[in-house]
Write an enzyme that holds these catalytic residues in place. Structure first.
Site, PDB file in Angstrom:
ATOM      1  N   GLY A  79       0.877  -1.117   0.119  1.00  0.00           N
ATOM      2  CA  GLY A  79      -0.058   0.069  -0.024  1.00  0.00           C
ATOM      3  C   GLY A  79       1.136   1.188  -0.108  1.00  0.00           C
ATOM      4  O   GLY A  79       0.543   2.099   0.842  1.00  0.00           O
ATOM      5  N   ARG A 134      -0.076   5.842  -1.621  1.00  0.00           N
ATOM      6  CA  ARG A 134      -0.978   7.135  -0.994  1.00  0.00           C
ATOM      7  C   ARG A 134      -0.775   6.844   0.362  1.00  0.00           C
ATOM      8  O   ARG A 134      -0.350   5.977   1.172  1.00  0.00           O
ATOM      9  CB  ARG A 134      -2.426   6.865  -1.243  1.00  0.00           C
ATOM     10  CG  ARG A 134      -3.147   6.667  -2.430  1.00  0.00           C
ATOM     11  CD  ARG A 134      -4.502   6.765  -2.679  1.00  0.00           C
ATOM     12  NE  ARG A 134      -5.429   6.239  -1.695  1.00  0.00           N
ATOM     13  CZ  ARG A 134      -5.752   4.637  -2.119  1.00  0.00           C
ATOM     14  NH1 ARG A 134      -5.424   4.162  -3.469  1.00  0.00           N
ATOM     15  NH2 ARG A 134      -6.531   4.166  -1.421  1.00  0.00           N
ATOM     16  N   ASP A 192      -3.072  -7.499  -5.164  1.00  0.00           N
ATOM     17  CA  ASP A 192      -4.385  -7.397  -4.331  1.00  0.00           C
ATOM     18  C   ASP A 192      -3.885  -8.236  -2.983  1.00  0.00           C
ATOM     19  O   ASP A 192      -3.966  -9.294  -3.068  1.00  0.00           O
ATOM     20  CB  ASP A 192      -5.576  -7.998  -4.964  1.00  0.00           C
ATOM     21  CG  ASP A 192      -6.782  -8.072  -3.835  1.00  0.00           C
ATOM     22  OD1 ASP A 192      -6.605  -7.224  -2.950  1.00  0.00           O
ATOM     23  OD2 ASP A 192      -7.721  -8.589  -4.632  1.00  0.00           O
ATOM     24  N   ASN A 239       1.314  -2.717   5.396  1.00  0.00           N
ATOM     25  CA  ASN A 239       0.503  -1.553   5.482  1.00  0.00           C
ATOM     26  C   ASN A 239      -0.903  -1.364   4.906  1.00  0.00           C
ATOM     27  O   ASN A 239      -1.596  -0.719   5.292  1.00  0.00           O
ATOM     28  CB  ASN A 239       1.434  -0.280   5.250  1.00  0.00           C
ATOM     29  CG  ASN A 239       0.417   0.806   5.111  1.00  0.00           C
ATOM     30  OD1 ASN A 239       0.318   1.589   5.999  1.00  0.00           O
ATOM     31  ND2 ASN A 239       0.319   1.465   3.815  1.00  0.00           N
ATOM     32  N   TYR A 274     -13.229  -4.488  10.643  1.00  0.00           N
ATOM     33  CA  TYR A 274     -11.971  -3.877  10.757  1.00  0.00           C
ATOM     34  C   TYR A 274     -11.185  -3.895  12.012  1.00  0.00           C
ATOM     35  O   TYR A 274     -10.149  -4.211  12.072  1.00  0.00           O
ATOM     36  CB  TYR A 274     -12.232  -2.359  10.435  1.00  0.00           C
ATOM     37  CG  TYR A 274     -11.005  -1.293  10.038  1.00  0.00           C
ATOM     38  CD1 TYR A 274     -10.354  -1.380   9.146  1.00  0.00           C
ATOM     39  CD2 TYR A 274     -10.459  -0.627  11.033  1.00  0.00           C
ATOM     40  CE1 TYR A 274      -9.216  -0.515   9.021  1.00  0.00           C
ATOM     41  CE2 TYR A 274      -9.373   0.275  11.416  1.00  0.00           C
ATOM     42  CZ  TYR A 274      -8.841   0.397  10.011  1.00  0.00           C
ATOM     43  OH  TYR A 274      -7.785   1.133  10.125  1.00  0.00           O
ATOM     44  N   ALA A 277      -9.800  -7.338  12.462  1.00  0.00           N
ATOM     45  CA  ALA A 277      -8.440  -7.475  11.729  1.00  0.00           C
ATOM     46  C   ALA A 277      -7.481  -6.865  12.325  1.00  0.00           C
ATOM     47  O   ALA A 277      -6.505  -7.496  12.457  1.00  0.00           O
ATOM     48  CB  ALA A 277      -8.893  -7.048  10.035  1.00  0.00           C
ATOM     49  N   LYS A 278      -7.913  -5.590  12.667  1.00  0.00           N
ATOM     50  CA  LYS A 278      -6.706  -5.007  13.464  1.00  0.00           C
ATOM     51  C   LYS A 278      -6.198  -5.531  14.604  1.00  0.00           C
ATOM     52  O   LYS A 278      -4.883  -5.508  15.087  1.00  0.00           O
ATOM     53  CB  LYS A 278      -6.936  -3.586  13.675  1.00  0.00           C
ATOM     54  CG  LYS A 278      -7.163  -2.706  12.360  1.00  0.00           C
ATOM     55  CD  LYS A 278      -5.870  -2.614  11.400  1.00  0.00           C
ATOM     56  CE  LYS A 278      -5.742  -1.864  10.286  1.00  0.00           C
ATOM     57  NZ  LYS A 278      -4.770  -2.029   9.337  1.00  0.00           N
ATOM     58  N   ILE A 328      -5.565   9.664  11.191  1.00  0.00           N
ATOM     59  CA  ILE A 328      -4.675  10.349  10.170  1.00  0.00           C
ATOM     60  C   ILE A 328      -5.308  10.857   8.912  1.00  0.00           C
ATOM     61  O   ILE A 328      -6.157   9.961   8.429  1.00  0.00           O
ATOM     62  CB  ILE A 328      -3.508   9.257   9.785  1.00  0.00           C
ATOM     63  CG1 ILE A 328      -2.956   8.623  10.843  1.00  0.00           C
ATOM     64  CG2 ILE A 328      -2.313   9.701   9.011  1.00  0.00           C
ATOM     65  CD1 ILE A 328      -2.365   9.340  12.201  1.00  0.00           C
TER      66      ILE A 328
END
Ligand code: NAI
Length: 250
Positions: A13, A16, A64, A92, A157, A160-161, A190
């Site tokens: 990633g 960006r 991917d 990341n 999310y 997963a984190k 962020i």
């Protein structure tokens, strides 16, 4: 500014946001950079050009991170052929899908889990044997403060984190004696494309409630990644560093 002189860093990633800021900071510090991204080739090429303009080597490819192991292994093979074996992995790449818990489809749940938890697992697994063989390496996984404090609308999310924090700690037990240091970064909010989708009221509330009085910038996270990747990271083991402006204090 040469904390990573002669090093090769793989970044997922990198086109960006936090990945781009980290790629540029690592390059500024002397590293050659291979990064992947998902579809945004034009943005990725600009990052690669900026790295080359610093006199460093750059390789990038769309890959991917939610795909099966052969896709991720193919990226690692191509990046290794282009630049050499990685000394550092900055794991990341990520996405977010926001829904109330009851409205999450199984496909959406799997996409979020696959890009984050499974993708980071497979990516780390793809670079790990080489690092072990060389007796040195740094793996830095990007979690989130949401793994530590929760938040509405993002159950997969957060799951997963949290899995990424668990993976970081468990792998650190196995990897550290072999010379491979594994740690995580758990950013607070962020300013990136990921948070650009949130309404103005959310940004204002964040700025009001954060002791720091502002959201973070990608460079705030890149500096933590640099710490963990460079000489300053030599005694961190299974840690989750959380640059978050005071959103979670621990
Ligand atoms: P971003 O949306 O600005 O950039 C995401 C990067 O990941 C891009 O390079 C994109 O091409 C890549 N990517 C997306 N899906 C991918 C896939 N399936 N395969 C490969 N690459 C893919 O996001 P941002 O904010 O820079 O996020 C980076 C990491 O930081 C993510 O893991 C995110 O969960 C985490 N994070 C972000 C926070 C924030 O407030 N922005 C807070 C806490 C964690």
């Amino acid at each position: 500014m040469s904390q990573l002189a002669g090093k090769i860093a793989f970044i997922t990633g990198g086109s960006r946001g936090i990945g781009r800021a980290t790629a540029l900071l690592f390059a500024e510090n002397g590293a050659d950079i291979a990064f992947n991204h998902f579809e945004d080739d034009a943005e990725a090429e600009k990052v690669a050009e900026a790295i080359r303009a610093m006199g460093r080597r750059a390789f990038h490819a769309s890959c991917d991170m939610g795909a099966d192991a052969p896709v991720i292994e193919a990226f690692v093979a191509a990046a290794t052929e282009a630049l050499g074996a990685p000394d550092i992995l900055f794991n990341n790449a990520g996405i977010n899908i926001r829904h109330p818990f009851g409205e999450y489809s199984q496909a959406e749940y799997e996409r979020v889990m696959n890009v984050h938890a499974r993708g980071m697992f497979l990516m780390a697994q793809a670079v790990y044997p080489g690092m072990v063989a060389r007796g040195a390496g740094r793996i830095i996984n990007v979690a989130s403060q949401i793994a530590l404090k929760g938040a509405p609308m993002v159950v997969p999310y957060a799951m997963a984190k949290a899995a990424i924090v668990g993976m970081t700690r468990a792998l650190a037990y196995e990897a550290t004696p072999k010379g491979v240091l594994v740690n995580a970064v758990a950013p607070g909010p962020i300013v990136t494309d990921m948070t650009a989708q949130r309404p103005r009221e959310w940004h204002e509330a964040m700025e009001k409630n954060l002791p720091m009085g502002r959201l973070g910038q990608p460079i705030d996270i890149a500096y933590t990644a640099l710490l963990l990747a460079g000489p300053g990271g030599s005694f961190y083991c299974g840690a989750t560093l959380s640059p978050n402006g005071g959103d979670v204090m621990h």
